[in-house]
Scaffold this active site. Structure first.
Site: not given
Ligand code: NCD
Ligand code: ZN
Length: 335
Positions: A15-17, A240, A13, A244, A134, A168, A95, A41, A256
């Site tokens: 997030h690579l953006r 996860d 899990h 940011h 989620h 998560h 997802k 996402n 978040a």
């Molecule tokens: C994630 C994100 O920033 O894309 N943020 C997080 O707090 N985990 C999204 C997610 O998995 O909830």
């Molecule tokens: Zn996530």
């Protein structure tokens, strides 16, 4: 010197953006992991075959090693069986997000009523596509995950052949679900094994530890630790890691997400060693995920050694968890 070798670590899990951020974070994950389940996402979310292929291509370009597989996901919508058949060879999971639950989830579902989703979820279970969830309601923030357990039950009962991953997990309530339904699995992050709400907001506010689901109580962390340390066969590591920019975290509307990709393995060694469970780390970091998802990861050996590693203050414009602090384990080499 004490060392440990992890073979084919997987982050199920992450997030690579996209864009500049992708170029900063993808090499950090591809350096120490064999593969990762990449969350969809983006803005806009990944919902078409073209978008999956194009995103995978951008990830491959951003990585610095070839021995890394991005396992792709789609952002849940009510997809037709025909579409799912066309995309199934290009994705590992779909997802689902409750609308508005977290970063970039506005296009998520507004209700988990089964009937409108039945055709899609039945097709997914027949085609063997996993559903990653989620799992949070829109209730009081500390209760959102526990309140979601009835949704997991409903999904598990209605679609007994669908593999459902509780993403998560942060609560004892979620841990207790694992042995109740054959088709429920879970990912656990490294930060939820370490922190509670006290670390986020008990003293000065620590925005870099703010994530969804929010860290919970000590007894919840203890329940997570127990199943992670024993490498319960239905749990897998999923960082996860959610970068940011510093300006978005240190602001009056903090996004978040905790960024852990470059320190996850070192922290896991520290935790498993502290509990005398280093022998179970291989299953938690790779073997369970390979079995659950039926994947055969790219061969890679990561050797970690017990010597200090000072966490950089920043990676590009992102502040990692434990920035500037000294970790007891470091990555010695990757073969
Ligand atoms: C994630 C994100 O920033 O894309 N943020 C997080 O707090 N985990 C999204 C997610 O998995 O909830
Ligand atoms: Zn996530």
């Amino acid at each position: 010197m004490e060392t440990i070798t992890l073979t084919m670590p997987l982050d199920m899990h992450v997030h690579l953006r996209d864009g500049d951020m992708l170029n900063i974070v993808a090499p950090l994950t591809s350096y120490s992991f064999s593969g990762a389940l990449v969350m969809p996402n983006l803005v806009p979310p990944v919902t078409t075959l073209e978008a999956v292929k194009a995103y995978r291509h951008r990830i491959k370009l951003a990585m610095e090693s070839d021995d890394f597989e991005p396992y792709m996901t789609l952002f849940y919508q009510n997809y037709s069986r025909e579409f799912l058949e066309s995309v199934q060879d290009h994705i590992t999971a779909i997802k689902i997000y409750p609308s508005g639950a977290t970063t970039n989830s506005e296009g998520g579902v507004v209700s988990f009523d089964i009937e409108p989703m039945r055709a899609t979820l039945e097709a997914m279970s027949e085609l063997g596509i996993c559903l990653c969830v989620h799992g949070e309601t829109n209730g009081f923030v500390m209760d959102r995950e526990a309140e979601f357990m009835s949704v997991y039950e409903k999904l598990a009962i209605n679609f007994p052949k669908l593999k459902i991953v509780m993403e998560h997990i942060t609560t004892r309530a979620a841990v207790e679900m694992l042995d109740r339904y054959d088709n429920l699995y879970a990912t656990i992050t490294v930060h939820h094994l370490m922190i509670t709400l006290d670390d986020v907001a008990g003293g000065m506010l620590r925005p870099h530890l703010f994530c969804k689901p929010i860290a919970k109580r000590p007894e919840d962390r203890a329940a997570l630790l127990k199943v992670a340390l024993e490498a319960h066969p239905k749990v897998m590591f999923g960082s996860d890691s959610a970068p940011h920019p510093k300006s978005a975290k240190e602001s009056c509307g903090c996004g978040a997400g905790v960024f852990t990709a470059p320190i996850a393995l070192q922290l896991l060694c520290e935790i498993f060693e502290a509990h005398n469970k280093l022998d179970n780390l291989q299953a938690f970091i790779s073997d369970n995920a390979q079995r659950i998802y039926g994947i055969c990861a790219e061969y890679k050996e990561v050797v970690l050694a017990k010597h200090d590693f000072v966490v950089p203050e920043m990676y590009g414009e992102v502040v990692p968890m434990r920035a500037g602090e000294t970790l007891r384990w470091s990555i010695e080499r990757v073969d």
